[in-house]
Design a protein around this motif. Structure first.
Motif: not given
Length: 323
Positions: A302-323
């Motif tokens: 739907k191209d809409r934001i569903i959640k905003t998560i607070k993380v550490g200072t100036a996050p740049e890289g991101i990766a997802f690990k499957r459950p």
């Protein structure tokens, strides 16, 4: 049986099905998210379901990016100021090894067979080739100025050179540069569409995504974007790509059939939207926002934001690990 009783039974059944579907959807969206913190020297490990940070892993100085191995057993973190790569064991979420790789490492890309890791070292104007099994150096390949991102596309590696405004194409067999393609000012992240053999390059200072034909090694078009495109990635179904724009605090959806922007999702003007990745088989889009220290989770259907998560200072890289 009264009509009201029948209606109640039917309603309970329907609600039960809804609850089951919700649980299934929740499980599909589970797993862990790894996010770097440029000014924190740490990687936050986030439970995607709850949005809570479950562990903070200390790494090197100015950790820029994180990349998961094909088997998802390790996360490779490039520490730009240290000249090192930290390896996180994703089973324990602890650093199992740190090794020196060169001056100014930015991004890692590991081949799908797990035999080669390519790490860009921007202050060496080179790409380091590493054996992911032993972490031993295999080669050092000179490319353009300030290489940022390496992308494996078949038997070639495409390297964006931020300082020289071009892309170096490396032959994986002999590890030689077979060509250089001008793409525009400040090329950074890249994506690859397997179906069409096209490579997409986010040109940060030119405000466009350059589209390279992987066969002819020519730029076939340039797609105008919002200010400051940083990273671009192709959806699993190969129909679209998303580009994160840190200058505008937006993410834009590209229709790959006609190379045009079809949707813009605003995060925030000061978000500094940077890193990009997928979760839940492409149903969720994950974005790091360096300006407000958050991750935006977007429903990609739907191209809409569903959640905003607070993380550490100036996050740049991101990766997802499957459950």
């Amino acid at each position: 049986m009264k009509h009201s009783q029948v209606l109640g039974i039917v309603l309970c059944y329907v609600l039960g099905v809804v609850n089951v579907l919700s649980a299934a959807e929740s499980k599909a969206a589970g797993g862990k998210v790894y996010a770097t913190a440029w000014f924190g020297g740490e990687v936050g490990v986030v439970d995607l379901n709850t949005g809570k940070t479950i562990r903070t892993v200390k790494v090197g100085v100015h950790d820029h990016n994180v990349f998961l191995s094909p088997d998802q057993k390790t996360a490779w973190v490039t520490n730009n100021n240290d000249g090192t790569v930290s390896i996180i064991d994703t089973a324990t979420d602890q650093v199992s090894r740190t090794f020196r790789v060169g001056n100014g490492p930015r991004h890692t890309f590991i081949s799908s067979d797990g035999k080669e890791a390519y790490v860009t070292t921007e202050f060496d104007d080179a790409v380091a080739v590493i054996d992911p099994g032993t972490y031993a150096p295999l080669a050092t390949i000179k490319v353009g100025r300030m290489p940022h991102f390496a992308l494996i596309a078949g038997d070639r590696v495409f390297v964006s050179n931020f300082g020289s405004g071009d892309v170096s194409v490396i032959d994986r067999t002999n590890r030689n540069v077979m060509g250089t393609i001008p793409v525009g000012l400040g090329p950074l992240g890249a994506g690859f569409a397997k179906d069409t053999q096209r490579v997409y390059i986010a040109c940060h200072a030119a405000n466009h995504v350059a589209v390279i034909d992987g066969n002819s090694l020519q730029v076939i078009t340039r797609i105008p974007t919002d200010a400051g495109p940083v990273q671009v990635t192709v959806t699993p179904d190969q129909k679209h790509a998303y580009v994160a724009n840190d200058g505008a605090g937006t993410v834009q959806k590209i229709d790959l059939a006609n190379n045009a922007i079809v949707k813009t999702v605003a995060i925030a003007p000061n978000a500094g939207t940077h890193g990009i990745g997928f979760a839940a088989d492409g149903k969720l889009l994950l974005l790091t926002n360096t300006g407000n220290n958050t991750i935006s989770v977007i429903d990609a259907t739907k191209d809409r934001i569903i959640k905003t998560i607070k993380v550490g200072t100036a996050p740049e890289g991101i990766a997802f690990k499957r459950p």
